[in-house]
Design an enzyme around this catalytic site. Structure first.
Site, PDB file in Angstrom:
ATOM      1  N   HIS A 162       0.988  -1.422  -0.208  1.00 14.00           N
ATOM      2  CA  HIS A 162       0.064  -0.038   0.063  1.00 14.00           C
ATOM      3  C   HIS A 162       0.902   1.195  -0.072  1.00 14.00           C
ATOM      4  CE1 HIS A 162       1.259  -0.063   4.200  1.00 14.00           C
ATOM      5  NE2 HIS A 162       0.792   0.896   4.387  1.00 14.00           N
TER       6      HIS A 162
ATOM      7  N   ASP B 129       0.361   5.287   1.803  1.00 15.46           N
ATOM      8  CA  ASP B 129      -0.421   5.766   2.961  1.00 15.46           C
ATOM      9  C   ASP B 129      -1.360   6.970   2.352  1.00 15.46           C
ATOM     10  OD1 ASP B 129       0.856   4.179   4.836  1.00 15.46           O
ATOM     11  OD2 ASP B 129       2.499   6.042   5.152  1.00 15.46           O
TER      12      ASP B 129
ATOM     13  N   HIS C 242       4.775   0.270   0.163  1.00 14.82           N
ATOM     14  CA  HIS C 242       5.496  -0.281   1.052  1.00 14.82           C
ATOM     15  C   HIS C 242       4.632  -1.218   1.869  1.00 14.82           C
ATOM     16  CE1 HIS C 242       3.618   2.852   3.046  1.00 14.82           C
ATOM     17  NE2 HIS C 242       3.599   2.406   4.423  1.00 14.82           N
TER      18      HIS C 242
ATOM     19  N   ARG D  54       5.207   7.192  13.649  1.00 12.08           N
ATOM     20  CA  ARG D  54       5.382   7.712  12.175  1.00 12.08           C
ATOM     21  C   ARG D  54       4.531   9.018  11.985  1.00 12.08           C
ATOM     22  NH1 ARG D  54       1.736   4.551   8.010  1.00 12.08           N
ATOM     23  NH2 ARG D  54       0.287   6.530   8.399  1.00 12.08           N
TER      24      ARG D  54
HETATM   25  C1  SIN Z   1       3.346   1.479   7.658  1.00 13.57           C
HETATM   26  O1  SIN Z   1       3.398   2.813   7.533  1.00 13.57           O
HETATM   27  O2  SIN Z   1       2.615   0.820   6.732  1.00 13.57           O
HETATM   28  C2  SIN Z   1       4.185   0.556   8.589  1.00 13.57           C
HETATM   29  C3  SIN Z   1       5.522   0.119   8.075  1.00 13.57           C
HETATM   30  C4  SIN Z   1       6.142  -0.674   9.175  1.00 13.57           C
HETATM   31  O3  SIN Z   1       5.678  -0.936   9.976  1.00 13.57           O
HETATM   32  O4  SIN Z   1       7.446  -1.096   8.785  1.00 13.57           O
END
Ligand code: SIN
Length: 290
Positions: free
Chosen positions: A117, A119, A265, A280
């Site tokens: 996906h 974000d 990612h 994040r």
């Molecule tokens: C995410 O932002 O999707 C999480 C990525 C992660 O936990 O490495």
């Protein structure tokens, strides 16, 4: 590979290396990602450092910074150098409205982001990028890597005939799909938006493939069957072509900054029953154009 695929790869892998004055940049793979050293993200960066960082970001799409012992305020200041901070949605019940805790507790059945996906693609103005600062890695000392895929190259490697089919189509991104099997929080209406299927990056002007299996529901110009078949084909490109992706192995105090406009990612959940923790921050982007 077909000649058009080789040409697409060659265009990226033969670009000349840049000279930087204030930092060092080492590619993770020839096609995506770089480790940046020489910066302390706990201090305010100079104009020249920021300008070089922006160049490296647009060139490599994913930047990895090691050994960054930083506060939430440092994290927010760095993110704010790239754009307006994006509030977490739905908002956290406690804590900072801009900080999303990416926390896996011991023996968790699922983890956040465990699927390809980008974000915020269901928002009318999707996110520019995200910065994840991991401070605790799984107790085993490994696992929990994150994969990042280059969606410029995913587009560039399509055949000319497929490109002409896709150019001009749109795709609907439905935020409720991310809750598959889980209840949608009360008082929260997931966003739903239509974007061009082939987007031009607002800063580089390069074309990229903008669909992902977490949020993209259908292509409204096609019949339901056609839409399903085309989306399944497009979704398969990233998992079927490892060369599109790099893999980031986290250490405590690693910060990764990725471009949500041209990168997908995937968090890897291979560390059950251990835990992992990070924070994040996302940055606002603008509308996407074809
Ligand atoms: C995410 O932002 O999707 C999480 C990525 C992660 O936990 O490495």
């Amino acid at each position: 590979m077909e000649q058009y695929e080789l040409d697409a790869v060659k265009a990226i892998t033969t670009r000349p290396a840049r000279d930087y004055r204030t930092l060092s940049v080492r590619g993770l793979t020839p096609v995506i990602g770089a480790e940046v050293s020489g910066l302390d993200l706990g201090t305010e960066l100079t104009e020249e450092q920021l300008a070089e960082l922006k160049t490296a970001f647009l060139d490599h799409q994913v930047l990895v910074f090691r050994d960054q012992v930083i506060t939430a305020e440092d994290h927010k200041r760095l993110a704010a150098s790239f754009g307006e901070l994006r509030p977490v949605n739905p908002p956290p019940e406690n804590g900072d409205p801009y900080i999303l805790e990416v926390a896996t507790s011991a023996e968790a059945a699922n983890v956040f982001g465990n699927g390809w996906h980008a974000d915020g693609t269901a928002d009318a103005e999707p996110s520019l990028g995200s910065m994840l600062h991991i401070t605790e890695i799984p107790e085993a000392g490994s696992g929990g890597d994150t994969l990042f895929a280059n969606m410029y190259l995913a587009y560039d490697m399509l055949s000319p005939a497929m490109k002409s089919l896709l150019d001009g189509l749109t795709a609907v991104h439905d935020g409720s799909l991310a809750f598959r099997g889980h209840p949608i929080p009360p008082n929260y209406t997931p966003p739903c938006s239509e974007h061009p299927l082939v987007v031009r990056h607002p800063e580089t002007d390069r074309k990229l493939l903008y669909v992902n299996p977490a949020y993209t529901s259908h292509i409204p110009q096609l019949s339901a069957d056609e839409s399903r078949a085309v989306l399944d084909l497009l979704f398969s490109f990233v998992p079927n072509r490892p060369m599109l992706a790099c893999r980031v192995r986290w250490e405590p105090n690693t910060l990764v900054f990725w471009d949500n406009r041209c990168v997908q990612h995937h968090a890897t959940y291979d560390y059950y029953p251990h835990s992992r923790y990070g924070q994040r921050i996302a940055i606002n982007g603008g509308p996407l154009k074809g």
